[in-house]
Enzyme design. Structure first.
Site, PDB file in Angstrom:
ATOM      1  N   SER B 121       3.386   6.130  -0.570  1.00 33.89           N
ATOM      2  CA  SER B 121       3.786   7.044  -1.642  1.00 33.89           C
ATOM      3  C   SER B 121       4.140   8.432  -1.129  1.00 33.89           C
ATOM      4  CB  SER B 121       2.630   7.159  -2.632  1.00 33.89           C
ATOM      5  OG  SER B 121       2.878   8.185  -3.567  1.00 33.89           O
ATOM      6  N   TYR B 145      -5.752   9.414  -2.972  1.00 29.40           N
ATOM      7  CA  TYR B 145      -4.784   8.310  -3.006  1.00 29.40           C
ATOM      8  C   TYR B 145      -3.813   8.422  -1.824  1.00 29.40           C
ATOM      9  CZ  TYR B 145      -0.630   5.803  -4.818  1.00 29.40           C
ATOM     10  OH  TYR B 145       0.470   4.998  -4.981  1.00 29.40           O
ATOM     11  N   LYS B 149      -3.458   5.908   1.350  1.00 31.28           N
ATOM     12  CA  LYS B 149      -2.174   5.267   1.630  1.00 31.28           C
ATOM     13  C   LYS B 149      -1.715   5.565   3.059  1.00 31.28           C
ATOM     14  CE  LYS B 149      -0.760   3.054  -2.129  1.00 31.28           C
ATOM     15  NZ  LYS B 149      -0.428   1.604  -2.091  1.00 31.28           N
TER      16      LYS B 149
END
Lengths: 326, 326
Positions: B121, B145, B149
């Site tokens: 992302s 997050y 990732k």
């Protein structure tokens, strides 16, 4: 001040513990307790003027006593190093990644977030001989150890942002001179070309004399660890990683320093072709700018000749005894 | 060709499964079996001309049947997204990191390493409004997050180097327009300022009109996933991550496209001050160079007006029904 060293039996862990015992203080505060943790309980440093707890265990199942309540500083040096992490994928992931998660989880349970000094590595970069890596260079690891270290850096930076802990991460250069004996690590030759001739022994050189490396001495690495433990981390923001100011040196310069300290010793170094080692070391970056580290107060490196003399002063006799070389 | 989609119930997973069912083929080969995995067994896509297995479970304890023997392509889209990973640290780490480890471990057991298409992302970067990130820009995540990732990217690249699998990693832009309703994600407004006015509803805008974002449409994201599944990965070397060619657009440009499709609709968008959201979105990079992606054959993005029309064609009626807006 309460301090833990995870990986307390390792090369740097033992030196750091001995230094803390000798100083009795860190960052102007008296040390009240030192905890040493490794697979087997580490030996305590000689003549510590404070209690030393020595624990053994699996870092992925970190016992809470390895980071006792009230711990101010954790030196997280525990690692499965490059050759072993390449040979045993699960073990490397377990220690280098799950172990770091366990450190984060334990630190979260403390009343105040401790400073965590973590040793990452130049092995988390690639780039090769042509590289002079800037401080914001991307880590593109060419080995599992480097990938696990880079991933652990991300987790520790995030844990710092969340205030679970307060990390300062040092991507250490290749540390020379390692005592002991040659091993199967691709980097073994970098220490061996100094150590073996100083022991009066032949050794092999698998790269050309103009091959450049990013190195640091054990003394300098310990100084950086102490600085990382006590510096102001707030100025780092969310980026908790530092490329400390090592030295970019060629093999020829290393051998020149050797001869300056022990004339003619480099004649014991033989150039051999070793395609397997050449392939691995070809990915190692040769130099870093390391500007941020200087801004953050990490001291620059001493000259190579001093590095050679320090090995003789600190380690040569012990290595000779350990290897039965009289 | 055998294909698995992990995260088969998600926004992109469902679209991808429907597309594979409609095509019946991938990269010129007929699809012989599709496996869908998520927390609960996903619904199979309509009218697939091949068997579809639907499994539920915990990705950190991945059941082997989620990636059956003989699997050629794994789409690993399973994730705990940004707001949830920020609220629940353990859950994010478990799914985003342990889940990826479980995928690696399962792929290692297959007779041949499968292609693994992984969605990372834009949230793994920071840099803010001034940034135009080069392909080798370093990931300095400002949220858990993104950190998880980026760490998963490292593990998948290393697993590819070791030939456990063959990863192609897409760092997806903010995907708009998401169907459904506004949620608590900081990025919720980016879809809401198109979706809500098209539904005839007011919505809030927490940033200035000149705020720039890196976005892509669901249609384009699915095209990129299909290309990542079938492209030659050998040219990527050890760096398996790609910043696909999204679009850098301002909020004003998004609203202009909205009005071009439905005149006057942007009058339903109200500027409100929301310091909490402003603080989060201030770290998001506004633009990428995305040169490597073009070299690797990822198609450039369609214009914004086309993105708005695609939402109307693909999702508006279903969203209206789902939300009881008759």
């Amino acid at each position: 001040m309460r301090i833990s060293i995870l990986g307390g039996s390792g090369f740097l862990g033992r030196r750091l513990a001995a230094r803390l015992a000798a100083d009795g203080r860190l960052g102007g505060r008296a040390i009240s307790e030192l905890t040493l943790f490794d697979l087997q309980p580490p030996d305590p440093p000689p003549a510590a003027g404070f209690p030393v707890q020595c624990l053994g265990g699996d870092i992925a199942q970190l016992p809470p006593a390895a980071i006792p309540d009230g711990t101010d500083v954790v030196f997280h040096l525990a690692a499965v190093v490059s050759a072993q992490a390449e040979a045993d994928y699960e073990l490397g992931r377990r220690v280098n990644l799950r172990g770091t998660d366990a450190v984060i989880d334990r630190c979260r349970r403390l009343a105040a977030p401790p400073r965590v000094v973590f040793t990452s590595s130049v092995a988390s970069f690639s780039g090769g001989q042509g590289a002079v890596l800037a401080d914001d260079a991307r880590q593109v690891p060419a080995n599992s150890y480097g990938a696990q270290k880079a991933a652990a850096e991300l987790l520790l930076a995030d844990a710092s942002r969340r205030r679970f802990l307060d990390a300062v991460i040092l991507r250490l250069p290749t540390i020379i001179v390692r005592p002991g004996r040659p091993n199967k690590a691709a980097s073994s030759f970098v220490s061996a070309i100094l150590r073996e001739p100083l022991l009066g022994l032949h050794t092999d050189l698998p790269v050309a004399p103009d091959f450049a490396l990013w190195v640091a001495s054990p003394r300098r690495a310990v100084e950086w660890l102490l600085h990382a433990a006590t510096m102001d981390s707030a100025v780092m923001g969310i980026d908790r990683s530092v490329n400390p100011p090592g030295m970019s040196v060629t093999v020829a310069a290393i051998l020149h320093a050797l001869d300056a300290v022990k004339p003619g010793a480099s004649a014991l170094v033989r150039r051999v072709h070793d395609p397997a080692t050449e392939k691995i070391v070809a990915t190692w970056p040769a130099a870093f700018e390391a500007l941020r580290a200087r801004t953050l107060g990490f001291a620059p490196h001493e000259p190579l000749v001093e590095l050679v003399r320090a090995f003789i002063a600190d380690d040569l006799d012990a290595t000779r005894r350990e290897r039965g070389l009289g």
